[in-house]
Design a protein around this motif. Structure first.
Motif, PDB file in Angstrom:
ATOM      1  N   PHE A   8      -1.218  13.517  -9.632  1.00 16.23           N
ATOM      2  CA  PHE A   8      -0.054  13.111  -8.847  1.00 16.23           C
ATOM      3  C   PHE A   8      -0.419  11.772  -8.233  1.00 16.23           C
ATOM      4  O   PHE A   8      -1.332  11.684  -7.419  1.00 16.23           O
ATOM      5  CB  PHE A   8       0.235  14.150  -7.758  1.00 16.23           C
ATOM      6  N   GLY A   9       0.280  10.724  -8.633  1.00 24.47           N
ATOM      7  CA  GLY A   9      -0.172   9.388  -8.252  1.00 24.47           C
ATOM      8  C   GLY A   9      -1.527   9.140  -8.883  1.00 24.47           C
ATOM      9  O   GLY A   9      -1.693   9.260 -10.105  1.00 24.47           O
ATOM     10  N   LEU A  10      -2.525   8.836  -8.080  1.00 26.57           N
ATOM     11  CA  LEU A  10      -3.879   8.639  -8.589  1.00 26.57           C
ATOM     12  C   LEU A  10      -4.800   9.786  -8.184  1.00 26.57           C
ATOM     13  O   LEU A  10      -6.021   9.670  -8.272  1.00 26.57           O
ATOM     14  CB  LEU A  10      -4.444   7.313  -8.074  1.00 26.57           C
ATOM     15  N   CYS A  11      -4.211  10.904  -7.767  1.00 27.72           N
ATOM     16  CA  CYS A  11      -4.983  12.040  -7.265  1.00 27.72           C
ATOM     17  C   CYS A  11      -5.028  13.152  -8.312  1.00 27.72           C
ATOM     18  O   CYS A  11      -3.987  13.669  -8.734  1.00 27.72           O
ATOM     19  CB  CYS A  11      -4.349  12.553  -5.973  1.00 27.72           C
ATOM     20  N   GLY A  12      -6.230  13.500  -8.755  1.00 29.62           N
ATOM     21  CA  GLY A  12      -6.378  14.593  -9.704  1.00 29.62           C
ATOM     22  C   GLY A  12      -6.122  14.220 -11.145  1.00 29.62           C
ATOM     23  O   GLY A  12      -5.803  15.076 -11.974  1.00 29.62           O
ATOM     24  N   SER A  33       3.736  13.969 -17.748  1.00 24.58           N
ATOM     25  CA  SER A  33       2.956  13.720 -16.539  1.00 24.58           C
ATOM     26  C   SER A  33       3.903  13.326 -15.422  1.00 24.58           C
ATOM     27  O   SER A  33       4.932  12.691 -15.673  1.00 24.58           O
ATOM     28  CB  SER A  33       1.934  12.603 -16.773  1.00 24.58           C
ATOM     29  N   ASN A  34       3.567  13.697 -14.194  1.00 27.11           N
ATOM     30  CA  ASN A  34       4.430  13.346 -13.077  1.00 27.11           C
ATOM     31  C   ASN A  34       4.660  11.849 -13.002  1.00 27.11           C
ATOM     32  O   ASN A  34       5.765  11.387 -12.740  1.00 27.11           O
ATOM     33  CB  ASN A  34       3.815  13.836 -11.767  1.00 27.11           C
ATOM     34  N   ASN A  35       3.620  11.072 -13.223  1.00 31.04           N
ATOM     35  CA  ASN A  35       3.752   9.616 -13.236  1.00 31.04           C
ATOM     36  C   ASN A  35       2.872   9.067 -14.347  1.00 31.04           C
ATOM     37  O   ASN A  35       2.292   9.840 -15.113  1.00 31.04           O
ATOM     38  CB  ASN A  35       3.357   9.029 -11.875  1.00 31.04           C
ATOM     39  N   ALA A  36       2.780   7.779 -14.444  1.00 30.86           N
ATOM     40  CA  ALA A  36       2.078   7.183 -15.585  1.00 30.86           C
ATOM     41  C   ALA A  36       0.962   6.244 -15.138  1.00 30.86           C
ATOM     42  O   ALA A  36       0.732   5.204 -15.724  1.00 30.86           O
ATOM     43  CB  ALA A  36       3.065   6.440 -16.482  1.00 30.86           C
ATOM     44  N   GLY A  37       0.257   6.631 -14.067  1.00 30.13           N
ATOM     45  CA  GLY A  37      -0.864   5.823 -13.613  1.00 30.13           C
ATOM     46  C   GLY A  37      -0.408   4.596 -12.832  1.00 30.13           C
ATOM     47  O   GLY A  37       0.766   4.428 -12.518  1.00 30.13           O
ATOM     48  N   LYS A 203     -12.116   7.672  -6.424  1.00 27.81           N
ATOM     49  CA  LYS A 203     -11.091   8.212  -5.519  1.00 27.81           C
ATOM     50  C   LYS A 203     -10.263   7.034  -5.002  1.00 27.81           C
ATOM     51  O   LYS A 203     -10.449   6.552  -3.889  1.00 27.81           O
ATOM     52  CB  LYS A 203     -11.753   8.978  -4.364  1.00 27.81           C
ATOM     53  N   ARG A 204      -9.366   6.570  -5.843  1.00 27.60           N
ATOM     54  CA  ARG A 204      -8.564   5.403  -5.474  1.00 27.60           C
ATOM     55  C   ARG A 204      -7.399   5.790  -4.574  1.00 27.60           C
ATOM     56  O   ARG A 204      -6.898   6.907  -4.615  1.00 27.60           O
ATOM     57  CB  ARG A 204      -8.012   4.719  -6.730  1.00 27.60           C
ATOM     58  N   ILE A 205      -6.982   4.831  -3.751  1.00 29.73           N
ATOM     59  CA  ILE A 205      -5.793   4.988  -2.931  1.00 29.73           C
ATOM     60  C   ILE A 205      -4.758   4.010  -3.461  1.00 29.73           C
ATOM     61  O   ILE A 205      -4.996   2.804  -3.542  1.00 29.73           O
ATOM     62  CB  ILE A 205      -6.099   4.700  -1.446  1.00 29.73           C
ATOM     63  N   GLU A 206      -3.608   4.550  -3.860  1.00 27.36           N
ATOM     64  CA  GLU A 206      -2.605   3.720  -4.527  1.00 27.36           C
ATOM     65  C   GLU A 206      -1.993   2.691  -3.587  1.00 27.36           C
ATOM     66  O   GLU A 206      -1.766   1.551  -3.952  1.00 27.36           O
ATOM     67  CB  GLU A 206      -1.516   4.619  -5.115  1.00 27.36           C
ATOM     68  N   ARG A 207      -1.692   3.111  -2.360  1.00 31.32           N
ATOM     69  CA  ARG A 207      -1.065   2.190  -1.404  1.00 31.32           C
ATOM     70  C   ARG A 207      -1.665   2.482  -0.030  1.00 31.32           C
ATOM     71  O   ARG A 207      -1.354   3.515   0.580  1.00 31.32           O
ATOM     72  CB  ARG A 207       0.450   2.362  -1.388  1.00 31.32           C
ATOM     73  N   LEU A 208      -2.513   1.604   0.468  1.00 28.10           N
ATOM     74  CA  LEU A 208      -3.203   1.814   1.732  1.00 28.10           C
ATOM     75  C   LEU A 208      -2.541   1.043   2.857  1.00 28.10           C
ATOM     76  O   LEU A 208      -2.334  -0.164   2.756  1.00 28.10           O
ATOM     77  CB  LEU A 208      -4.664   1.379   1.607  1.00 28.10           C
ATOM     78  N   THR A 209      -2.131   1.745   3.898  1.00 29.04           N
ATOM     79  CA  THR A 209      -1.610   1.095   5.095  1.00 29.04           C
ATOM     80  C   THR A 209      -2.397   1.604   6.299  1.00 29.04           C
ATOM     81  O   THR A 209      -2.822   2.746   6.333  1.00 29.04           O
ATOM     82  CB  THR A 209      -0.104   1.415   5.307  1.00 29.04           C
TER      83      THR A 209
END
Length: 216
Positions: A8-12, A33-37, A203-209
């Motif tokens: 889901f997103g970049l998790c798992g 897939s829920n999303n495409a990377g 363990k990437r974070i797709e959008r960090l705020t």
């Protein structure tokens, strides 16, 4: 062939297995897939390699390559409401060929699909999803293929493990038989054909705020 890819997103995401598919250069894939990377990570590698012909997805908004391929006609897309996608996959693993939902009634989601009225409310019929191959990412596994997922990295992975005719799990840690508490196993080994050790565990974070913590 049809491949389910967890995450889901970049998790798992099963990054090690996705990279193996990339190196195999298998073409004309349908990927569920829920999303495409995201940029240069996850299923983006297969899109960039022009290995994917069709995506069955829910959220694709952060992937500029996906957008480019879809708008140019190089990539087919079946877009699903996220809950409907999850239930179609769960139904595939449970052996339920179809189910009814209110989600999408009266919209393009329902076009060409049978509808039925229950208790005065209209529902649309959705079909199950199954795959030739399911690729999942787990935290721990034992020699029998029993899997434990780590927190939100569980997401779509257990459902996809059950819905694949062949399921391969990449794991961060292998433990001896009998180590896992049966009550803590998320996916029993009956659904898993092969287990490999993951070699990509970012363990990437797709959008960090960030914001400063306010005083109490």
């Amino acid at each position: 062939m049809t491949i389910m890819s967890g995450g889901f997103g970049l998790c798992g995401n099963p990054e090690t297995l996705i990279d193996a598919v990339r190196r195999a250069e298998t073409k004309d894939l349908t990927v569920i897939s829920n999303n495409a990377g995201a940029d240069r990570f996850g299923l983006w590698a297969l899109l960039n390699n022009r290995q994917v012909k069709r995506m069955i997805s829910s959220y694709v908004g952060e992937n500029k390559l996906f957008e480019q391929l879809y708008l140019s006609g190089e990539l087919e897309l079946e877009l699903n409401p996220q809950g409907t996608l999850a239930e179609r996959i769960r139904a595939g693993g449970a052996g339920i060929p179809a189910f009814y939902t209110r989600t999408g009634v009266g919209t393009v989601v329902a076009e060409g699909k049978p509808t039925e009225v229950f208790d005065g409310i209209e529902y649309v019929r959705e079909r199950w999803l199954q795959a030739d191959l399911s690729l999942v990412k787990a935290w721990r596994a034992d020699p029998e293929g029993n899997l434990v997922f780590h927190k939100t990295a569980r997401n779509f992975n257990p459902m996809m493990a059950a819905a694949g005719r062949v399921t391969i799990a990449e794991v961060e840690e292998m433990v001896p038989a009998g180590t896992l508490d049966p009550d803590h196993i998320h996916t029993p080994g009956i659904h898993v054909n092969h287990v490999i050790m993951a070699t990509i565990n970012e363990k990437r974070i797709e959008r960090l705020t960030e914001r400063e913590r306010e005083d109490a």
